[in-house]
Design a protein around this motif. Structure first.
Motif, mmCIF file in Angstrom:
data_model
loop_
_atom_site.group_PDB
_atom_site.id
_atom_site.type_symbol
_atom_site.label_atom_id
_atom_site.label_comp_id
_atom_site.label_asym_id
_atom_site.label_seq_id
_atom_site.Cartn_x
_atom_site.Cartn_y
_atom_site.Cartn_z
ATOM 1 N N THR A 50 0.805 -1.195 -0.104
ATOM 2 C CA THR A 50 0.025 0.035 0.117
ATOM 3 C C THR A 50 0.566 1.424 -0.067
ATOM 4 O OG1 THR A 50 -1.491 -1.350 1.370
ATOM 5 C CG2 THR A 50 -1.949 1.163 1.208
ATOM 6 N N ASP A 51 0.480 2.116 -0.835
ATOM 7 C CA ASP A 51 1.204 3.492 -0.805
ATOM 8 C C ASP A 51 0.537 4.541 -0.176
ATOM 9 O OD1 ASP A 51 3.175 2.582 -2.797
ATOM 10 O OD2 ASP A 51 2.058 3.194 -4.515
ATOM 11 N N PHE A 52 1.364 5.453 0.288
ATOM 12 C CA PHE A 52 0.748 6.415 1.315
ATOM 13 C C PHE A 52 0.456 7.729 0.648
ATOM 14 C CE2 PHE A 52 0.822 10.172 4.173
ATOM 15 C CZ PHE A 52 0.175 9.595 5.277
ATOM 16 N N PRO A 53 -0.739 8.098 0.432
ATOM 17 C CA PRO A 53 -0.863 9.563 -0.432
ATOM 18 C C PRO A 53 -0.769 10.712 0.317
ATOM 19 C CG PRO A 53 -3.025 8.642 0.652
ATOM 20 C CD PRO A 53 -1.699 7.722 1.124
ATOM 21 N N MET A 54 0.539 11.170 0.461
ATOM 22 C CA MET A 54 0.902 12.381 1.059
ATOM 23 C C MET A 54 -0.003 13.602 0.595
ATOM 24 S SD MET A 54 4.548 14.020 1.584
ATOM 25 C CE MET A 54 5.180 13.035 3.165
ATOM 26 N N PHE A 55 -0.016 13.783 -0.711
ATOM 27 C CA PHE A 55 -0.782 14.960 -1.374
ATOM 28 C C PHE A 55 -1.853 14.334 -2.334
ATOM 29 C CE2 PHE A 55 3.186 17.755 -1.059
ATOM 30 C CZ PHE A 55 3.152 18.036 0.138
ATOM 31 N N ARG A 56 -2.928 14.859 -2.097
ATOM 32 C CA ARG A 56 -4.104 14.340 -2.921
ATOM 33 C C ARG A 56 -5.149 15.211 -3.488
ATOM 34 N NH1 ARG A 56 -8.793 11.935 -0.721
ATOM 35 N NH2 ARG A 56 -8.671 11.398 1.485
ATOM 36 N N LEU A 57 -5.817 15.153 -4.369
ATOM 37 C CA LEU A 57 -6.718 16.089 -5.219
ATOM 38 C C LEU A 57 -7.887 16.524 -4.025
ATOM 39 C CD1 LEU A 57 -7.466 17.743 -7.335
ATOM 40 C CD2 LEU A 57 -8.938 15.871 -8.162
#
Length: 532
Positions: free
Chosen positions: A406-413
């Motif tokens: 699983t990747d960590f979404p540091m910045f998202r829309l």
């Protein structure tokens, strides 16, 4: 090509690791015969070193998951960058508690930390280790160095893009330093390698430096949504500028909300979109391919085979599983029974754990809502936000079930939408129609229909802060948000804040972390933050 950042990564143990501003940093090279120049004799070394800069956020040493740590002084799993940063941003707030008694870990939620806290100290160390890496990459990719190596023109073109990415990574790291510590030691590629005492930069000046770096690389870095997944691009630069500007009043005393509207608009107009997937798909093992990557602006990538660490997503998933939870449902081989949330977060969802809001990812079976004893995992609802299974329930690539994909979404829309709406409410201009629409796009996904939609009459700062928590909880934004809204230390209340069950306010100086006592004892140029 990326997850290529996950697989290209190789270890560099160069003499520049000796650059340090704190005694705990174990930055000595294993092989003193290897020089920085020698390491760049192979053309592929530039991209490999760039991979190391990205991997510095996800792994904690030269071999995974443990055994050759970057830093000494704290268990390698605890010393992982993302694990430490998440702990600073979440354990200090109403969104997370941890039941363990490791060292002074509980002091974070209690807000009783001192300048001797080993987790704060190691976060500080990790920040400046990362700065040292980026500085050396920039030294080794200067025009003079490339001329001396007779670097081919085609490779030099790639290297210029790599340099812009390295400057972004340094700006990101210095933003963490600005946000957590305020006035910090300041080192760039223009400073010497080796033992010296860095000067302390003031918060305003560091803000100006980060802003200038981001503006300088805005036109040099790869265009928005055109770089490999997991690597910074123009949208990541705009996002970091937006984060810098929305907190500018905290950092400098001068509001910059109109700039938030400008840069979030650039992001929103650059082609990102909220995926037509359930909310929880954002946090699964295939979140790099399941469609939700269309809204992720900058992820921290993890892989069960190639980026092994006991920090990062390994920690976020394992530590959140305990009690009657079945580890296999989360794609792991066992829970660590540590992380839960407080009733303050649960109460933000109408209907609480049975909310029609699909973001209420709580596990309640055998769990009490209120926390009588932080050390008891079944006190407090568990959080099911992150899992190591794909959309079909299939576990990640590590056959042991230890390390997740699983990747960590540091910045998202979603964060860009929420920042735009907040800046509008704060009087920075923009469109009321857009602000309400952006919020409703998120809520329609959360509810699966328009039943949760709002009108402009609901759009106020209290709503924005609560909506940020509903949308972004456990994504390492909460401490910064609470400080911006004046709710972190001497105002907001939640269970076990101040080390009492009902919560109490704490001292306002805790809006900044202390500089570590160990560094103050060495670097006579440093002055401690007020109150410590």
């Amino acid at each position: 090509m990326l997850k290529t950042i996950k697989t290209v990564f190789i270890a560099f143990t160069l003499v520049f690791f000796a650059q340090s501003c704190e005694s705990d940093l174990d930055l000595q090279p294993e092989d003193n015969r290897l020089t920085a120049d020698a390491a760049f004799e192979e053309p592929g070394a530039y991209k490999a070193f760039l991979a190391k800069l990205y991997a510095g956020l996800s792994v904690s040493g030269q071999q995974g998951p443990a055994g050759d740590a970057d830093l000494s002084g704290l268990d390698e799993g605890f010393s992982n960058y993302m694990r430490l940063y998440w702990s600073m941003q979440e354990l200090t707030t109403d969104e997370a508690v941890i039941g363990w008694n490791d060292g002074t870990i509980k002091d974070l939620h209690a807000q009783t930390w001192t300048s001797g806290n080993e987790f704060i100290r190691t976060m500080y160390s990790r920040i400046f280790y990362q700065v040292a890496l980026t500085n050396e990459f920039l030294r080794q990719t200067s025009d003079a160095k490339l001329d001396a190596r007779s670097t081919e023109a085609s490779l030099r073109g790639d290297i210029q893009k790599y340099r812009a990415e390295a400057r972004f990574m340094r700006a990101l790291t210095y933003w963490h330093a600005l946000d957590l510590f305020g006035n910090v030691p300041f080192v760039t590629e223009d400073d010497p390698i080796g033992a010296f005492l860095p000067q302390q930069i003031q918060r305003q000046d560091l803000f100006d430096y980060i802003e200038s770096e981001l503006l300088a690389i805005e036109g040099e870095i790869t265009g928005a949504r055109l770089n490999d997944y997991g690597r910074a691009d123009q949208a990541a630069v705009w996002m970091l500028l937006s984060k810098l500007y929305i907190n500018a009043e905290v950092y400098t005393g001068t509001a910059r909300y109109s700039d938030v509207v400008t840069y979030t608009s650039k992001i929103i107009e650059s082609g990102f979109s909220i995926a037509d997937n359930p909310y929880y798909h954002l946090f699964l093992a295939d979140n790099d391919t399941n469609g939700t990557q269309s809204e992720v602006i900058f992820p921290i990538t993890f892989d069960g085979l190639n980026t092994q660490s006991f920090g990062g997503m390994t920690f976020f998933i394992h530590a959140a599983v305990g009690g009657s939870m079945v580890p296999a449902d989360y794609g792991i081989n066992g829970g660590w029974a540590g992380l839960r949330t407080t009733s303050k977060l649960v109460d933000k969802f109408p209907g609480e754990a049975n909310s029609a809001d699909g973001r209420a990812l709580f596990y309640t079976d055998g769990q009490t809502k209120e926390i009588a004893n932080i050390s008891n995992f079944t006190n407090g609802y568990a959080v099911e936000k992150f899992r190591n299974v794909d959309v079909n329930g299939v576990a990640g690539s590590d056959p042991t079930g230890d390390i997740p994909d699983t990747d960590f979404p540091m910045f998202r829309l979603a964060d860009a939408y929420l920042m735009y709406a907040e800046a509008f409410v704060r009087g920075a201009g923009g469109s009321a129609t857009n602000a309400v629409n952006y919020i409703n796009i998120l809520r329609e996904r959360a509810y699966g229909n328009t039943s949760g939609n709002i009108t402009q009459s609901s759009l106020n700062l209290d709503f924005i802060l609560a909506e940020r928590s509903r949308e972004l909880f456990w994504e390492a934004h909460r401490r910064t948000d609470l400080i911006r809204f004046g709710q972190f230390s001497d105002q907001g209340l939640w269970p076990w804040k101040g080390n009492v069950a009902q919560g109490r306010t704490t001292e306002a100086f805790r809006d900044l972390m202390p500089l570590p006592a160990t560094d103050l004892g060495i670097n006579t140029n440093l002055k401690q933050n007020q109150g410590y």
